[in-house]
Design a protein around this motif. Structure first.
Motif: not given
Length: 411
Positions: A200-220
């Motif tokens: 979440t912090s990385l997305m706020e810092l660098f924007g909603y990059k595709d790789y971060l959105r991908y990681l964030n999609a995993y629940r565990y």
């Protein structure tokens, strides 16, 4: 009821009929062989979890082969492991990863410029195991040896999406609720208190990059239970540190279209509880360091993000606020479900994780290269019959282990 879908396909358990899945997967596995791979230290044989796993695997008729990658210090320990897995009805190969025959093969590879001997731990065991399993199986499920809640539904749920061809899935990843007992409490500290607020912090810092959105999609994202096709297995680099799970997700991101990735609900789940540790080179601290460096590395590789020390300092500040917000939410959830929750201990844990960000970020900027084992396609370019040689070594080791006339000190 939870119907929510993510950037990747989320397969919920909405009361699925396990018997129906079992019958269908047993049918599919006749033409698309399956395998289960379990990397293990010998010490796991002396704990109750692995015996439970073995006993449940005897009921998994949809599994065609079982592969155990074992780290054993002595030949006597390897013999004991062969005896331990004898009850399995499936053809079972126990690869003694640090045994003399396997080591000799790896030494030849080393002479040819492909050095596997410098790697240690779970990463090398997984790499060896998926190569061996790919000789026999179209789909490979992998899980750890310390799962205390194991039953046959775990490999069933992981493998089914890969074999049902109309799904088009090449990689499935487990998600679950990690609940401890004695007392009932929330486990999974690194996922809850480090990875989730970190992303979440990385997305706020660098924007909603595709790789971060991908990681964030995993629940565990740190679950060690997943399944993949043998083709994908042969083309995947394996991280050789404690960032294996997140590093593997990065490899899947590079190699697989999002529509061919799924996560599967395994319900409530528990395995060995790792100590927090006070040293940055051990336990959960080491895990957090390797995870952060893996995420930063992949951000640079895939999203062309340039990372500076100023970013690391800002990340630390954002992380603390995100993690503190989560502890409040976990407190409410735990209290509602009558789970033990020590909010002060949680806050202390996240503060120790916060320190990791600064230390790991500095180390990353000094040496961003990382440690990964090259994929199997490169290894086969060096030694085309490597998998067959490993299989022959395993068969010989197991034959020796079953021969009471062999003096193991002399072999």
């Amino acid at each position: 009821m939870d119907y929510k879908q993510e950037l990747i396909t989320t397969i919920h358990d909405l009361g699925c009929d396990l018997e129906q899945l079992n019958e269908r997967l047993s049918e599919l596995s006749q033409t698309q062989p399956t395998a289960v791979l379990v990397p293990s230290l010998y010490e796991e044989l002396e704990r109750p979890a692995l015996a439970t796993i073995r006993d449940h695997l005897t009921q998994c008729h949809f599994i065609n082969n079982v592969f155990i990658c074992l780290y054993a210090k002595t030949r006597e320990q390897f013999v004991r492991a062969v005896q331990f897995f004898e009850p399995l009805p499936q053809p079972t190969l126990i690869l003694w990863e640090n045994g003399p025959r396997v080591t000799e093969i790896l030494a030849v590879l080393q002479e040819r410029g492909f050095d596997l001997l410098k790697f240690r731990g779970k990463g090398r065991a997984v790499w060896l195991g998926i190569g061996l399993a790919s000789l026999e199986a179209a789909a490979i499920a992998l899980h750890d040896a310390d799962i205390t809640t194991y039953d046959r539904s775990y490999p069933l749920k992981l493998l089914f999406p890969l074999l049902e061809r109309e799904f088009g899935i090449a990689f499935s990843k487990a998600y679950y609720a990690r609940l401890g007992n004695h007392p009932r409490s929330l486990h999974g500290r690194v996922t809850r208190l480090f990875v989730t607020p970190l992303i979440t912090s990385l997305m706020e810092l660098f924007g909603y990059k595709d790789y971060l959105r991908y990681l964030n999609a995993y629940r565990y994202p740190l679950s060690g239970e997943f399944a993949l096709t043998s083709d994908l297995a042969l083309n995947t680099r394996i991280p050789a540190n404690w960032g294996l799970e997140v590093g593997l997700l990065a490899e899947v991101y590079r190699n697989v279209a999002l529509k061919r990735i799924a996560q599967v609900d395994l319900g409530c789940f528990e395995h060995k509880h790792q100590p927090l540790s006070q040293s940055p080179g051990e336990g959960l601290h080491k895990m957090c360091r390797d995870i952060l460096q893996s995420v930063l590395r992949t951000l640079t590789e895939t999203e062309q993000v340039v990372i500076s020390m100023d970013h690391i300092r800002a990340l630390r500040v954002k992380f603390r606020r995100e993690a503190q917000n989560l502890t409040r939410q976990y407190f409410v959830d735990a209290r509602f479900n009558h789970l033990h929750y020590d909010r002060h201990l949680e806050e202390m844990t996240l503060e120790s994780f916060e320190q990791v960000i600064l230390e790991a970020g500095e180390d990353y900027l000094k040496d961003p290269a990382g440690t990964q084992i090259p994929d199997w396609t490169r290894a086969l370019a060096v030694m085309p019959d490597l998998r067959e040689k490993l299989r022959d070594a395993v068969i010989s080791d197991m034959a020796d282990a079953r021969d009471p006339l062999i003096s193991y000190e002399a072999v």
